[in-house]
Motif scaffolding. Structure first.
Motif, PDB file in Angstrom:
ATOM      1  N   THR A  16      68.905 -47.655 107.302  1.00 49.92           N
ATOM      2  CA  THR A  16      69.926 -48.040 108.274  1.00 49.92           C
ATOM      3  C   THR A  16      70.684 -46.787 108.712  1.00 49.92           C
ATOM      4  O   THR A  16      71.314 -46.125 107.904  1.00 49.92           O
ATOM      5  CB  THR A  16      70.917 -49.044 107.665  1.00 49.92           C
ATOM      6  N   SER A  17      70.602 -46.464 109.991  1.00 46.14           N
ATOM      7  CA  SER A  17      71.268 -45.259 110.490  1.00 46.14           C
ATOM      8  C   SER A  17      72.548 -45.562 111.249  1.00 46.14           C
ATOM      9  O   SER A  17      73.394 -44.693 111.424  1.00 46.14           O
ATOM     10  CB  SER A  17      70.322 -44.472 111.400  1.00 46.14           C
ATOM     11  N   ASN A  18      72.701 -46.815 111.719  1.00 51.43           N
ATOM     12  CA  ASN A  18      73.867 -47.147 112.529  1.00 51.43           C
ATOM     13  C   ASN A  18      74.186 -48.643 112.466  1.00 51.43           C
ATOM     14  O   ASN A  18      73.373 -49.442 112.006  1.00 51.43           O
ATOM     15  CB  ASN A  18      73.647 -46.727 113.985  1.00 51.43           C
ATOM     16  N   ARG A  19      75.364 -48.970 112.928  1.00 41.66           N
ATOM     17  CA  ARG A  19      75.812 -50.355 113.038  1.00 41.66           C
ATOM     18  C   ARG A  19      76.448 -50.556 114.410  1.00 41.66           C
ATOM     19  O   ARG A  19      76.822 -49.615 115.083  1.00 41.66           O
ATOM     20  CB  ARG A  19      76.860 -50.685 111.974  1.00 41.66           C
ATOM     21  N   GLY A  20      76.616 -51.834 114.769  1.00 39.39           N
ATOM     22  CA  GLY A  20      77.283 -52.163 116.009  1.00 39.39           C
ATOM     23  C   GLY A  20      76.353 -52.129 117.204  1.00 39.39           C
ATOM     24  O   GLY A  20      75.250 -51.581 117.137  1.00 39.39           O
ATOM     25  N   CYS A  21      76.796 -52.738 118.305  1.00 38.81           N
ATOM     26  CA  CYS A  21      75.982 -52.762 119.522  1.00 38.81           C
ATOM     27  C   CYS A  21      76.887 -52.960 120.727  1.00 38.81           C
ATOM     28  O   CYS A  21      77.687 -53.892 120.755  1.00 38.81           O
ATOM     29  CB  CYS A  21      74.944 -53.877 119.449  1.00 38.81           C
TER      30      CYS A  21
ATOM     31  N   GLN B  82      78.693 -47.251 114.890  1.00 39.09           N
ATOM     32  CA  GLN B  82      79.063 -46.513 113.685  1.00 39.09           C
ATOM     33  C   GLN B  82      77.798 -45.865 113.121  1.00 39.09           C
ATOM     34  O   GLN B  82      76.779 -46.538 112.975  1.00 39.09           O
ATOM     35  CB  GLN B  82      79.684 -47.464 112.654  1.00 39.09           C
ATOM     36  N   VAL B  83      77.869 -44.587 112.826  1.00 34.73           N
ATOM     37  CA  VAL B  83      76.649 -43.866 112.462  1.00 34.73           C
ATOM     38  C   VAL B  83      76.809 -43.103 111.153  1.00 34.73           C
ATOM     39  O   VAL B  83      77.909 -42.731 110.754  1.00 34.73           O
ATOM     40  CB  VAL B  83      76.239 -42.871 113.569  1.00 34.73           C
ATOM     41  N   ARG B  84      75.683 -42.874 110.509  1.00 31.86           N
ATOM     42  CA  ARG B  84      75.635 -42.009 109.337  1.00 31.86           C
ATOM     43  C   ARG B  84      75.280 -40.592 109.776  1.00 31.86           C
ATOM     44  O   ARG B  84      74.686 -40.378 110.836  1.00 31.86           O
ATOM     45  CB  ARG B  84      74.570 -42.510 108.360  1.00 31.86           C
ATOM     46  N   SER B  85      75.617 -39.636 108.940  1.00 34.27           N
ATOM     47  CA  SER B  85      75.263 -38.252 109.240  1.00 34.27           C
ATOM     48  C   SER B  85      73.766 -38.040 109.020  1.00 34.27           C
ATOM     49  O   SER B  85      73.110 -38.795 108.295  1.00 34.27           O
ATOM     50  CB  SER B  85      76.051 -37.299 108.337  1.00 34.27           C
ATOM     51  N   HIS B  86      73.219 -36.998 109.650  1.00 33.04           N
ATOM     52  CA  HIS B  86      71.815 -36.668 109.440  1.00 33.04           C
ATOM     53  C   HIS B  86      71.550 -36.358 107.967  1.00 33.04           C
ATOM     54  O   HIS B  86      70.505 -36.733 107.408  1.00 33.04           O
ATOM     55  CB  HIS B  86      71.425 -35.459 110.300  1.00 33.04           C
ATOM     56  N   GLU B  87      72.500 -35.683 107.324  1.00 30.19           N
ATOM     57  CA  GLU B  87      72.325 -35.320 105.912  1.00 30.19           C
ATOM     58  C   GLU B  87      72.206 -36.562 105.032  1.00 30.19           C
ATOM     59  O   GLU B  87      71.376 -36.614 104.116  1.00 30.19           O
ATOM     60  CB  GLU B  87      73.502 -34.460 105.450  1.00 30.19           C
ATOM     61  N   SER B  88      73.020 -37.571 105.309  1.00 27.16           N
ATOM     62  CA  SER B  88      72.979 -38.812 104.536  1.00 27.16           C
ATOM     63  C   SER B  88      71.634 -39.513 104.696  1.00 27.16           C
ATOM     64  O   SER B  88      71.049 -40.016 103.719  1.00 27.16           O
ATOM     65  CB  SER B  88      74.103 -39.741 104.984  1.00 27.16           C
ATOM     66  N   ILE B  89      71.131 -39.539 105.917  1.00 25.93           N
ATOM     67  CA  ILE B  89      69.847 -40.186 106.181  1.00 25.93           C
ATOM     68  C   ILE B  89      68.714 -39.445 105.473  1.00 25.93           C
ATOM     69  O   ILE B  89      67.826 -40.068 104.856  1.00 25.93           O
ATOM     70  CB  ILE B  89      69.603 -40.258 107.698  1.00 25.93           C
ATOM     71  N   VAL B  90      68.739 -38.136 105.538  1.00 26.76           N
ATOM     72  CA  VAL B  90      67.711 -37.344 104.864  1.00 26.76           C
ATOM     73  C   VAL B  90      67.778 -37.539 103.354  1.00 26.76           C
ATOM     74  O   VAL B  90      66.745 -37.667 102.674  1.00 26.76           O
ATOM     75  CB  VAL B  90      67.855 -35.851 105.225  1.00 26.76           C
ATOM     76  N   ASP B  91      68.984 -37.588 102.800  1.00 24.57           N
ATOM     77  CA  ASP B  91      69.147 -37.803 101.354  1.00 24.57           C
ATOM     78  C   ASP B  91      68.522 -39.124 100.926  1.00 24.57           C
ATOM     79  O   ASP B  91      67.859 -39.203  99.881  1.00 24.57           O
ATOM     80  CB  ASP B  91      70.631 -37.785 100.973  1.00 24.57           C
ATOM     81  N   GLU B  92      68.724 -40.180 101.736  1.00 26.94           N
ATOM     82  CA  GLU B  92      68.136 -41.473 101.387  1.00 26.94           C
ATOM     83  C   GLU B  92      66.615 -41.417 101.489  1.00 26.94           C
ATOM     84  O   GLU B  92      65.900 -42.004 100.663  1.00 26.94           O
ATOM     85  CB  GLU B  92      68.686 -42.586 102.280  1.00 26.94           C
TER      86      GLU B  92
ATOM     87  N   MET C  23      81.834 -40.480 107.582  1.00 29.16           N
ATOM     88  CA  MET C  23      81.969 -40.172 106.169  1.00 29.16           C
ATOM     89  C   MET C  23      81.957 -41.436 105.321  1.00 29.16           C
ATOM     90  O   MET C  23      81.324 -41.499 104.256  1.00 29.16           O
ATOM     91  CB  MET C  23      83.261 -39.384 105.915  1.00 29.16           C
ATOM     92  N   GLU C  24      82.625 -42.477 105.806  1.00 32.36           N
ATOM     93  CA  GLU C  24      82.644 -43.736 105.068  1.00 32.36           C
ATOM     94  C   GLU C  24      81.263 -44.385 105.055  1.00 32.36           C
ATOM     95  O   GLU C  24      80.841 -44.951 104.040  1.00 32.36           O
ATOM     96  CB  GLU C  24      83.685 -44.673 105.681  1.00 32.36           C
ATOM     97  N   MET C  25      80.564 -44.325 106.180  1.00 33.10           N
ATOM     98  CA  MET C  25      79.197 -44.846 106.210  1.00 33.10           C
ATOM     99  C   MET C  25      78.323 -44.112 105.205  1.00 33.10           C
ATOM    100  O   MET C  25      77.547 -44.729 104.460  1.00 33.10           O
ATOM    101  CB  MET C  25      78.611 -44.689 107.619  1.00 33.10           C
ATOM    102  N   ASP C  26      78.451 -42.799 105.166  1.00 36.12           N
ATOM    103  CA  ASP C  26      77.678 -42.011 104.199  1.00 36.12           C
ATOM    104  C   ASP C  26      78.001 -42.449 102.775  1.00 36.12           C
ATOM    105  O   ASP C  26      77.108 -42.567 101.916  1.00 36.12           O
ATOM    106  CB  ASP C  26      77.991 -40.525 104.356  1.00 36.12           C
ATOM    107  N   ASP C  27      79.286 -42.663 102.500  1.00 41.12           N
ATOM    108  CA  ASP C  27      79.705 -43.088 101.165  1.00 41.12           C
ATOM    109  C   ASP C  27      79.069 -44.417 100.764  1.00 41.12           C
ATOM    110  O   ASP C  27      78.581 -44.593  99.644  1.00 41.12           O
ATOM    111  CB  ASP C  27      81.232 -43.236 101.108  1.00 41.12           C
ATOM    112  N   VAL C  28      79.081 -45.374 101.691  1.00 39.78           N
ATOM    113  CA  VAL C  28      78.539 -46.707 101.407  1.00 39.78           C
ATOM    114  C   VAL C  28      77.063 -46.629 101.037  1.00 39.78           C
ATOM    115  O   VAL C  28      76.605 -47.273 100.081  1.00 39.78           O
ATOM    116  CB  VAL C  28      78.748 -47.644 102.620  1.00 39.78           C
ATOM    117  N   TYR C  29      76.305 -45.826 101.768  1.00 46.03           N
ATOM    118  CA  TYR C  29      74.860 -45.773 101.524  1.00 46.03           C
ATOM    119  C   TYR C  29      74.476 -44.804 100.408  1.00 46.03           C
ATOM    120  O   TYR C  29      73.309 -44.702 100.044  1.00 46.03           O
ATOM    121  CB  TYR C  29      74.126 -45.459 102.830  1.00 46.03           C
ATOM    122  N   ALA C  30      75.480 -44.123  99.852  1.00 43.78           N
ATOM    123  CA  ALA C  30      75.228 -43.253  98.688  1.00 43.78           C
ATOM    124  C   ALA C  30      75.566 -43.945  97.370  1.00 43.78           C
ATOM    125  O   ALA C  30      75.417 -43.344  96.300  1.00 43.78           O
ATOM    126  CB  ALA C  30      76.055 -41.970  98.814  1.00 43.78           C
ATOM    127  N   LEU C  31      75.997 -45.181  97.428  1.00 45.09           N
ATOM    128  CA  LEU C  31      76.334 -45.915  96.204  1.00 45.09           C
ATOM    129  C   LEU C  31      75.088 -46.106  95.332  1.00 45.09           C
ATOM    130  O   LEU C  31      73.960 -46.058  95.826  1.00 45.09           O
ATOM    131  CB  LEU C  31      76.961 -47.263  96.567  1.00 45.09           C
TER     132      LEU C  31
END
Length: 386
Positions: free
Chosen positions: A304-309, A327-337, A269-277
């Motif tokens: 960007t769909s994920n972070r970390g390795c 750390q991953v974003r939701s599919h909905e967030s990626i589609v929105d972008e 949810m936080e990842m989605d928030d960051v990329y929705a700014l």
């Protein structure tokens, strides 16, 4: 709320009705307001929490007046060398000078100094001697404790010592920078901000610390390569935010550098928030006459769909910066972008890449356990935009 680039001059501040910025972000890169650029993310996250952030991109480090164009910030300066270490940006592995800088207008080389983080901090200190300085970005994050500097072939102090800055926000920084901002806004002296995960600070006494690991001192690692390697291995073992200990390194007589454990990874949810700014998703118009910023063309239509390795490869520093937890974003967030990209006038019908900084990891088999019960279920980011 004005949907525009953040202020880069007094006139921009006046349009927003600002008399003073809360933070001024000094960056070695040109100003690109896109979520693939760290300064854009940090400044927009702070904005979402109600803070007024101005941008000074690539100031003239030979002229101290270049750091005063937005005035003294109310809470502090944020300093970053940019998306890359300035020395990697400037030199090849053979220590030959590069001919172009993809993060500068028109690719022109020479608009930032070597060791940019240190130089910018010294520039600020010439004018604003008591204003807090918070370091961030890859250059500060990977130089947060004593380190071997390939370019000078020497072991150097923590960048915190050489720059004279007050605190480092290491790693990706969304959690720690907001906590630092809230502490400063509450009137806490920057020297007393010693309790935030994902930060490094200086101190003259260890009386208030307990349950920490004492690393070899700077003097010890300078004299012995094996001791240096052992120190780094201890640091490497303490990159997990759930098990890491506080690390203490003696830098000088009666001066210590203290690294708090890493900040917790962002939830989906936080990842989605960051990329929705509300990013402008472009470089600032002031660069158009110079041919724009070449680095943007590579990632403008990437997601960007994920972070970390969790790979932990010996040749890569990503684990040390972003951590091993995916750390991953939701599919909905990626589609929105992706849908947002299609509305850009320069969009040609295809997205260059969807992935992360290394391999396109999505999650591990135990990912559900990591994101349920241990991490908060509700996002704490993006108060103003949700």
């Amino acid at each position: 709320m004005i949907h525009d680039f953040l202020p880069v001059c007094r006139e921009d501040m006046e349009k927003r009705g600002w008399e003073q910025c809360d933070f001024v972000y000094v960056s070695g890169d040109a100003y690109v307001d896109h979520p693939s650029f760290g300064p854009a993310i940090i400044s927009r996250v702070l904005e979402s929490f109600g803070y007024k952030v101005g941008i000074i991109a690539q100031p003239d480090w030979k002229n101290k007046d270049s750091i005063t164009i937005l005035g003294e910030p109310r809470l502090g300066f944020l300093v970053s060398a940019g998306n890359m270490d300035s020395m990697v940006n400037h030199y090849t592995v053979n220590k030959k000078r590069r001919h172009s800088d993809a993060f500068s207008p028109g690719g022109v080389m020479g608009l930032r100094p070597d060791y940019a983080t240190i130089v910018y901090c010294n520039l600020i200190k010439q004018v604003y001697k008591s204003t807090p300085i918070i370091l961030g970005g890859i250059e500060a994050s990977l130089r947060r404790l004593s380190h071997y500097d390939y370019w000078s072939d020497k072991v150097k102090h923590s960048v915190l010592i050489d720059s004279g800055a007050d605190i480092i926000s290491y790693g990706m920084g969304e959690h720690s920078i907001v906590e630092i901002a809230d502490a400063l806004n509450a009137g806490i002296d920057v020297k007393d901000i010693t309790y935030i995960n994902g930060t490094v600070y200086k101190t003259k006494t260890l009386d208030n610390l307990s349950d920490y690991i004492n690393l070899p001192s700077y003097d010890e690692i300078v004299k012995d390569k094996r001791i240096y390697a052992e120190s780094f291995y201890t640091q490497y073992k303490n990159t997990d935010p759930f098990t890491a200990k506080i690390l203490v390194e003696k830098a000088k007589e009666k001066l210590y550098v203290v690294q708090n454990p890493p900040a917790k990874p962002l939830t989906t949810m936080e990842m989605d928030d960051v990329y929705a700014l509300p990013y402008m998703r472009d470089y600032h118009p002031m660069y158009k006459a110079d041919g724009g910023i070449p680095a943007l063309s590579e990632i403008k239509f990437s997601i960007t769909s994920n972070r970390g390795c969790f790979g932990g490869c010996s040749f890569c520093a990503l684990t040390f910066h972003q951590g091993r937890i995916i750390q991953v974003r939701s599919h909905e967030s990626i589609v929105d972008e992706a849908v947002t990209m299609t509305k850009d006038r320069d969009f040609k019908g295809y997205i260059h890449d969807v992935g992360g900084p290394t391999a396109n990891f999505r999650h591990t088999s135990c990912e559900k356990q990591l994101t349920s019960g241990i991490l908060p279920a509700k996002s704490s980011l993006l108060r103003a935009y949700v």
